[in-house]
Enzyme design. Sequence first.
Site, PDB file in Angstrom:
ATOM      1  N   ASP A  32       0.857  -1.180   0.000  1.00  0.00           N
ATOM      2  CA  ASP A  32       0.000   0.000   0.000  1.00  0.00           C
ATOM      3  C   ASP A  32       0.894   1.232   0.000  1.00  0.00           C
ATOM      4  O   ASP A  32       2.065   1.158   0.390  1.00  0.00           O
ATOM      5  CB  ASP A  32      -0.940   0.016   1.209  1.00  0.00           C
ATOM      6  CG  ASP A  32      -2.218   0.788   0.916  1.00  0.00           C
ATOM      7  OD1 ASP A  32      -3.264   0.154   0.670  1.00  0.00           O
ATOM      8  OD2 ASP A  32      -2.168   2.045   0.901  1.00  0.00           O
ATOM      9  N   ARG A 162     -19.162  -9.787  -1.035  1.00  0.00           N
ATOM     10  CA  ARG A 162     -20.271  -9.138  -0.347  1.00  0.00           C
ATOM     11  C   ARG A 162     -19.754  -8.691   1.009  1.00  0.00           C
ATOM     12  O   ARG A 162     -19.230  -9.493   1.783  1.00  0.00           O
ATOM     13  CB  ARG A 162     -21.433 -10.113  -0.151  1.00  0.00           C
ATOM     14  CG  ARG A 162     -22.036 -10.665  -1.428  1.00  0.00           C
ATOM     15  CD  ARG A 162     -22.948 -11.844  -1.111  1.00  0.00           C
ATOM     16  NE  ARG A 162     -22.199 -12.936  -0.493  1.00  0.00           N
ATOM     17  CZ  ARG A 162     -22.751 -13.936   0.193  1.00  0.00           C
ATOM     18  NH1 ARG A 162     -24.062 -13.957   0.378  1.00  0.00           N
ATOM     19  NH2 ARG A 162     -22.004 -14.887   0.704  1.00  0.00           N
ATOM     20  N   CYS A 271     -20.128   0.099  -4.037  1.00  0.00           N
ATOM     21  CA  CYS A 271     -20.119  -0.662  -5.297  1.00  0.00           C
ATOM     22  C   CYS A 271     -21.327  -0.382  -6.179  1.00  0.00           C
ATOM     23  O   CYS A 271     -21.196   0.227  -7.242  1.00  0.00           O
ATOM     24  CB  CYS A 271     -20.019  -2.159  -5.002  1.00  0.00           C
ATOM     25  SG  CYS A 271     -18.404  -2.671  -4.374  1.00  0.00           S
TER      26      CYS A 271
END
Length: 446
Positions: A32, A162, A271
Amino acid sequence: MAPKITVIGTGYLGATHAAAMAELGFEVLGLDVVPEKVELLGRGEIPMYEPGLAELLRRHVAGLPGSTGRLRFTLDWAEVAAFGDVHFVCVNTPQKHGEYACDMSYVDAAVESLAVHLDRPCLVVGKSTVPVGSADRLAARIAELAPAGEEAALAWNPEFLREGFAVDDTLHPDRIVVGVRDQRHEAVLREVYATPIAEGSPFVVTDFATAELVKTSANSFLATKISFINAMAEVCEAAGGDVVKLAEAIGHDDRIGKKFLRAGIGFGGGCLPKDIRAFMARAGELGADQALTFLREVDSINMRRRGHMVELTKDALGGVLLGRRVAVLGASFKPDSDDVRDSPALNVAGQLHLQGAQVTVYDPKGNENARRIFPTLGYAASAAEAVRGADVVLHLTEWAEFRELDPAVLGEQVGRRHILDGRNALDPVAWRNAGWTYRALGRPTL
């Protein structure tokens, strides 16, 4: 010898994917560009709430007691390129400010930063949700920048996580889709996903464009299904019908199915809203805009639900919001998540506050994230504290904790026993028997 895995971007998707790859037995290096995030993950901690992820991470992060040591994190692009055989790109693709289109700047930056260090054969695998056509462009860019040239290849492997179930969705996916140009690259990804494939997860091999379209198509279908039942809720309210019974009845048709047929205040999160808008924008660029004009209505229905909940709240308060006390149960866009991005619950709370109501919010996990976006709202440490003295209570995120509330006990805290169920998830009989006025979207009012 098993390939070594790297994961570029350690947000929600990347952190989950890195921990899951380590769980599957691979040596993994996550990268990152934010030092604080790398430091946090290196301690086995996560910057978000996701059930099971922190435990999975701690099981594998190097240097932690009892860990396998298979997972490390870095800020160094050269280290990642030297380490990895398969590089998963898991960075964010937000909506462009003031536009429907997808912002590809993070993906482009990640691919270019990695590519210049790729000096041996390897496979870069995109997992981010991108506009169709991006993979072709990125493959050419990698071949142009990488010292290894075309030996540094690209594949596309969309994610289908999800929130609230991300760990299970990664370790036991309901399908694995890979867009590849070469059978060798397919073989590499079959090796990476050998465990879930052996457990029965379907492995679907496509071209680049189809792999990119799978994710946006799936999200568009789910968004359409949610907005369809919410449109039926509007009709039910006009006609005196019951959308819950309607959904139950049509859901028995196995061509339709019961999932995503609960009427409420609509979808949100990081999303569905931005993905369907980016899909519309990309279709326009391709000259196929008419094919997706229905998504504009899907989006419109979804946003209309939020305004409708504000109006129902105003009606419950006799048309006056100014100075009235409103309790909001829920801030995250869905249960089992602390994600408040484009949250319908928080949007409704914010609208009520801007119209003069005194709003107090309680969410089991999302309070702090909500406070960063709406610091002027009130926040409570429990449902009981949130509803104290309230003129109306709004149930806006379907946490199990809220379904299990005792309406009689909660009724002792409020100023007035009036509840609006924005998720159609509470038992109306139990609440009415406890003396509450109960109203839900798309259901008859007693």
